[in-house]
Design a protein around this motif. Sequence first.
Motif, PDB file in Angstrom:
ATOM      1  N   LYS A 310       0.868  -1.133   0.069  1.00  0.00           N
ATOM      2  CA  LYS A 310       0.090  -0.043   0.061  1.00  0.00           C
ATOM      3  C   LYS A 310       0.930   1.273  -0.047  1.00  0.00           C
ATOM      4  N   ILE A 311       1.975   1.101   0.616  1.00  0.00           N
ATOM      5  CA  ILE A 311       2.761   2.370   0.768  1.00  0.00           C
ATOM      6  C   ILE A 311       3.742   2.384  -0.538  1.00  0.00           C
ATOM      7  N   ILE A 312       4.385   1.396  -1.090  1.00  0.00           N
ATOM      8  CA  ILE A 312       5.240   1.221  -2.109  1.00  0.00           C
ATOM      9  C   ILE A 312       4.542   1.561  -3.586  1.00  0.00           C
ATOM     10  N   GLY A 313       3.366   1.057  -3.497  1.00  0.00           N
ATOM     11  CA  GLY A 313       2.555   1.064  -4.821  1.00  0.00           C
ATOM     12  C   GLY A 313       2.322   2.247  -5.269  1.00  0.00           C
ATOM     13  N   PRO A 314       1.964   3.532  -4.933  1.00  0.00           N
ATOM     14  CA  PRO A 314       1.895   4.802  -5.414  1.00  0.00           C
ATOM     15  C   PRO A 314       3.114   5.442  -5.889  1.00  0.00           C
ATOM     16  N   LEU A 315       4.269   4.794  -5.263  1.00  0.00           N
ATOM     17  CA  LEU A 315       5.588   5.504  -5.724  1.00  0.00           C
ATOM     18  C   LEU A 315       6.064   4.865  -7.064  1.00  0.00           C
ATOM     19  N   ILE A 316       5.468   3.850  -7.720  1.00  0.00           N
ATOM     20  CA  ILE A 316       5.758   3.480  -9.097  1.00  0.00           C
ATOM     21  C   ILE A 316       5.432   4.411 -10.020  1.00  0.00           C
ATOM     22  N   LYS A 317       5.947   4.812 -11.158  1.00  0.00           N
ATOM     23  CA  LYS A 317       5.895   5.727 -12.014  1.00  0.00           C
ATOM     24  C   LYS A 317       5.402   5.112 -13.280  1.00  0.00           C
ATOM     25  N   THR A 318       5.852   3.829 -13.503  1.00  0.00           N
ATOM     26  CA  THR A 318       5.209   3.050 -14.957  1.00  0.00           C
ATOM     27  C   THR A 318       3.557   2.638 -14.621  1.00  0.00           C
ATOM     28  N   PRO A 319       2.940   2.646 -15.465  1.00  0.00           N
ATOM     29  CA  PRO A 319       1.334   2.199 -15.319  1.00  0.00           C
ATOM     30  C   PRO A 319       1.233   1.033 -14.977  1.00  0.00           C
ATOM     31  N   ARG A 320       2.129   0.085 -15.541  1.00  0.00           N
ATOM     32  CA  ARG A 320       1.832  -1.216 -15.402  1.00  0.00           C
ATOM     33  C   ARG A 320       3.194  -2.028 -14.889  1.00  0.00           C
ATOM     34  N   THR A 321       3.326  -2.792 -13.973  1.00  0.00           N
ATOM     35  CA  THR A 321       4.753  -3.237 -13.550  1.00  0.00           C
ATOM     36  C   THR A 321       4.256  -4.944 -13.112  1.00  0.00           C
ATOM     37  N   LYS A 322       5.210  -5.661 -14.003  1.00  0.00           N
ATOM     38  CA  LYS A 322       5.170  -7.030 -13.663  1.00  0.00           C
ATOM     39  C   LYS A 322       6.544  -7.482 -13.187  1.00  0.00           C
ATOM     40  N   LYS A 323       6.719  -8.209 -12.055  1.00  0.00           N
ATOM     41  CA  LYS A 323       8.222  -8.712 -11.592  1.00  0.00           C
ATOM     42  C   LYS A 323       7.969 -10.077 -11.152  1.00  0.00           C
ATOM     43  N   SER A 324       8.763 -10.822 -11.424  1.00  0.00           N
ATOM     44  CA  SER A 324       9.091 -12.227 -10.949  1.00  0.00           C
ATOM     45  C   SER A 324      10.522 -12.404 -10.249  1.00  0.00           C
ATOM     46  N   PHE A 325      10.278 -13.075  -8.961  1.00  0.00           N
ATOM     47  CA  PHE A 325      11.324 -13.379  -8.116  1.00  0.00           C
ATOM     48  C   PHE A 325      11.353 -14.817  -7.858  1.00  0.00           C
ATOM     49  N   THR A 326      12.261 -15.480  -7.276  1.00  0.00           N
ATOM     50  CA  THR A 326      12.373 -16.733  -6.667  1.00  0.00           C
ATOM     51  C   THR A 326      11.116 -17.210  -6.120  1.00  0.00           C
ATOM     52  N   GLN A 327      10.629 -16.430  -5.093  1.00  0.00           N
ATOM     53  CA  GLN A 327       9.450 -17.029  -4.437  1.00  0.00           C
ATOM     54  C   GLN A 327       8.160 -16.159  -4.582  1.00  0.00           C
ATOM     55  N   THR A 328       8.128 -15.130  -5.446  1.00  0.00           N
ATOM     56  CA  THR A 328       7.083 -14.409  -5.815  1.00  0.00           C
ATOM     57  C   THR A 328       6.955 -14.096  -7.136  1.00  0.00           C
ATOM     58  N   GLU A 329       5.616 -13.603  -7.470  1.00  0.00           N
ATOM     59  CA  GLU A 329       5.393 -13.139  -8.887  1.00  0.00           C
ATOM     60  C   GLU A 329       4.449 -11.836  -8.582  1.00  0.00           C
ATOM     61  N   LEU A 330       4.580 -10.587  -9.015  1.00  0.00           N
ATOM     62  CA  LEU A 330       3.925  -9.643  -8.931  1.00  0.00           C
ATOM     63  C   LEU A 330       3.207  -8.743 -10.105  1.00  0.00           C
ATOM     64  N   ASP A 331       2.054  -8.430 -10.129  1.00  0.00           N
ATOM     65  CA  ASP A 331       1.440  -7.732 -11.454  1.00  0.00           C
ATOM     66  C   ASP A 331       0.867  -6.283 -10.519  1.00  0.00           C
ATOM     67  N   LEU A 332       1.265  -5.195 -10.749  1.00  0.00           N
ATOM     68  CA  LEU A 332       0.783  -4.031 -10.273  1.00  0.00           C
ATOM     69  C   LEU A 332       0.306  -3.163 -11.348  1.00  0.00           C
ATOM     70  N   LEU A 333      -0.847  -2.278 -11.055  1.00  0.00           N
ATOM     71  CA  LEU A 333      -1.308  -1.291 -11.820  1.00  0.00           C
ATOM     72  C   LEU A 333      -1.448  -0.223 -10.989  1.00  0.00           C
ATOM     73  N   VAL A 334      -0.938   1.137 -11.671  1.00  0.00           N
ATOM     74  CA  VAL A 334      -1.032   2.288 -10.988  1.00  0.00           C
ATOM     75  C   VAL A 334      -1.687   3.386 -12.196  1.00  0.00           C
ATOM     76  N   GLN A 335      -2.637   4.292 -11.669  1.00  0.00           N
ATOM     77  CA  GLN A 335      -3.330   5.055 -12.319  1.00  0.00           C
ATOM     78  C   GLN A 335      -3.373   6.509 -11.701  1.00  0.00           C
ATOM     79  N   THR A 336      -3.037   7.664 -12.219  1.00  0.00           N
ATOM     80  CA  THR A 336      -3.141   8.875 -11.693  1.00  0.00           C
ATOM     81  C   THR A 336      -4.238   9.961 -12.363  1.00  0.00           C
ATOM     82  N   GLY A 337      -4.520  10.554 -11.571  1.00  0.00           N
ATOM     83  CA  GLY A 337      -5.506  11.726 -12.213  1.00  0.00           C
ATOM     84  C   GLY A 337      -6.560  12.233 -11.344  1.00  0.00           C
TER      85      GLY A 337
END
Length: 778
Positions: A310-337
Motif C-alpha cells: 500500500k505504501i510502495i505502490g503509489p511510488l511506482i511511475k510506470t502504469p503497469r509493472t510485472k516482476k518475478s522473483f524466486t518466491q513471488t510474482e507481482l502484477d501492479l497497476l497504477v493510475q493517476t488523475g
Amino acid sequence: MACRWILLILALYTSVIMILSKSTCTKGLSKEKNGTCTDMNECEDNGCGDNAVCFNTYGSYYCQCADGFRSTGDANFTGETTFKCKDINECSEVKDICGPNTICTNTIPKYYCKCSKGFYPTPGVEPYNKSINVNCTDIDECQEENTCGPNTTCINTQGSYYCLCNAGFVLKSGKTNFTDNMEQCEDICKVNKTICGNGTCHHGASSHYCTCNRGFTNYGNNGSQCTTLNCEVFKDMTNLKEDFHAAHNLMMQLKQICLELTEAKSPSQLNGEKILEQLLSAIDKLLSSGSFSYNWKVSIFLDMVDNALKIIGPLIKTPRTKKSFTQTELDLLVQTGTDLPQGTVTLSANKTQLDIHLETAAGHPPHYPGFTTVSLLSYKNLEGIADGFYSGMKPEKNQSFKINSKVVTVTVSNGNTSFLKEPVNLTFYHLTQSVESSHTCAFWDSSEEGGSWSARGCSVVESNREYTVCSCTHLSSFAVLMALYEMENKFELQLITWVGLSLSLICLFICILTFSLIRSIQSPRTTIHLHLCISLFISNLIFLAGISKTGNQVGCAVVAGMLHFFYLAAFCWMCLEGIQLFRMVVLVFNTTFKPLYMMAGGYGVPAVIVAISALVNAKGYGTKTYCWLSLEFIWSFFGPVCVIILLNIFFFLITVWKLAQKFTSLNPDLDNLQKIKAFVITAVAQLCVLGTMWIFGCFQFEKGTIAMSYLFTIFGSLQGAMLFVMHCLFSKQVREEYGNIWSRFCGPQKKTYSEFSNSHFSKAQAYKSSQDTGESQI
C-alpha cells in the motif's frame, strides 16, 4: 282577343323550336346562331379549385395540381370530384434535400434552405434551394477574439466550440467545459479548499501542487491529496527480534521508508521501483528461511506485505509493472488523475487471476486521493507453509482441508476494503487436478486465534477440474482449499495393515534365510530375490515402526526418505530380474551380472533418485498426517516406478515371444526352456503383485475410495507372504530342501555315510547345473 292568342302560340312555338335546336349539340359544345356546335371553355369559370391548373379540351377539361402540390386522388381530375391539391413538404419527404449542415424550411408551395448555426454558405447565397449549388462551411469560433475568456483554451468543433480551463483553473459550477462566456475559470486552489487534503495548495506554472503537512504524504504526486501514513503498522516488536529475526529486520526497513515519506521533500527523491525490488528480495529471503512454524508468524508476514505494498505502490511511475522473483510474482497497476477511474481491470500472476472494478480499488470521494493502485502478489511456495491452519473453517464429518492453489495477496489504494459494494473475482488454477474433490474459497483471517483460513465473505462462482473462480466482498490474502475426506473404517484398515505386515515380515525373513543359506539353490536370480526380500523387509519394518511418528519433523522426514529409498530399491531389483531374463533368452548370455553392477543397479539408482529429490524439495518428505511423501511430491516415487513397470513389461513380452519361437523349433532344449518358462511366469506374477499394489495406491487421494483403500491395504500388507508363496512354496527344489532340513532335525533316523555322500553328490550336480545355466531349478 284572337290576336293575343295567336301571338302567344307563336311565342311558345318559337321557344320550343329553340329548345329543340339546342339539344342537338353534345355536352361541352354550344350551338351557334348559324346552327353549328362549338367547344365551351370550362376553364374560364375556374372549375378546378385552389392550387390547381385547368386544361381545356374539346368538349371537356381536366385539372392538375400546381407545382409544389399533390392531389388527394388521381393526378388528373375535374371540378366535379372531391379531390383537392395539398402542399408537398419537401423537407420531410426528400432526405437531405438541402445537403449537410443545413436547415430546411417548408413553405407553400416551395421550400428554402439555410446553413445551420455555426456554418456559413459558400457562395454567400441564402436562402436557397437545391437548384443552387451551395455548401455550408464550419465557422471557426476560436479565431474570434476573446471567445472563451481568460485562463481558457478554445476547442473548435463542427458547427460549434467549447472552452476548457487551463491547468490549475476550474469552474465554480464544477463543469468540465463550457460555451457560455459568462462562465469564468478561477484558480483551483481558491475554488476547492480541500483539494490537497491535509496539505496546502499552490498555483504552479503548469498546474497546482500540494505541500503536505507533517505526518501526511501524496507519494510525490504533486496534484494528489495528502493522505495519512500510519507508520505504526510496522511495529518494533521485541519478540520478533528473537523469534522472527528476518521479519523484524524487514519491518524496521519498511518503517524507515514510511517515515521518510512523511517528510515534505522526500517523496520525489524516493525510487519506487528500487524499493519494490528490495521488498520482493526480502520476501524471498524470508520465505526461503523456512521459519514459518506458527500461524502468528504467517499473520505478521501477510499483514506486513499488505501494508508495504500500500505504501510502495503509489511510488511506482510506470502504469503497469510485472516482476518475478524466486518466491513471488507481482502484477501492479497504477493510475493517476483527479477524475475517479472507471471500468474493470484484470491482473494475473502465477496461476491466479484478479478481476476488480477500478472504482473499488480507488475509493469513492472524498476518500479518493488522486491515484489508484491495484496489486496481485502470488507466492510460489507459501501454500506449503500456510497449510494446516484451519481453525476458522467448519469442516463436515470426516472432512479435512488442504491448500490446492497458490496463495495470493490483493492490495489496493482504497483504505476501506472490509466490505466492498462490488465484489472482486479471483481465478485460481488447481495445483492438483481432481474430478471428485470439492473446493472452498478462503482468506487468511489474522484475527482468528493468531491466524487461520476462513471462508467468511467468499463464495465459489465456478469450479471444475482445472480451476476455481472465487467472489469475495473484502480484500486480504486468498487461496483455494481442497476438501479431503478421512478414510472410514480406519480401525479395520489398521488391523489389516498390522496383521498383514507382521505376516509378511515373517515370510520375508524366511525368504532371506532360504536364499542366503541354502547353497544348492543359489544363483543370480535367487540373489535378486534375496535383495528384493531384504528391501521389502526393511521398508515394512520401517513402515510399522515409524509411519505415524509425525511429532518430530526431522525424524519424520528421515522415515519418509528411507521408505522412499527401500521401496524404490525393491522395484529396481525387480527390474534387474527382467533384464536378467532378457539377457538369458534374447541375447543368449549365460554370463551373469557382476555383483558390483547388481548392487549399483539395485541400491545405487534409488539412492541417486532420493538424493536428487531431497535436494530439489526437502520439505516434500513428511506430512502432517504420515511420514511419507507429500501429495504434490509423490511423482518422485511413482515416476520411476512407472518407468520400471513399463520396462519389465517390454522385457517380458520379448521373452515370451522368443520362448514361443524356441518351443516351435525342431530340436528345442526342453529342459532349459521349461526352466526359463517357469522363471518368466514367476517374474510376471511378481510384477503383478508389486505393480498392482501401487496401482491401487494411486486412488487414495479421492473421496469415496473405500474399496480401493481395502485393496491397497490388503495387497500392500501381504506382499511378503505372496513372494514367499511364489519363490519358495511353488519351487520344487526349495520344497525338497525344506523337506531335507525337516528330516535332518525331526526325522527318526540318521543318514548313513553312503546316503549322505549320494545326497551331497546330487546336490553338487544340481549346483553345477545351476551355475552352467545361470538359474536355479524349479
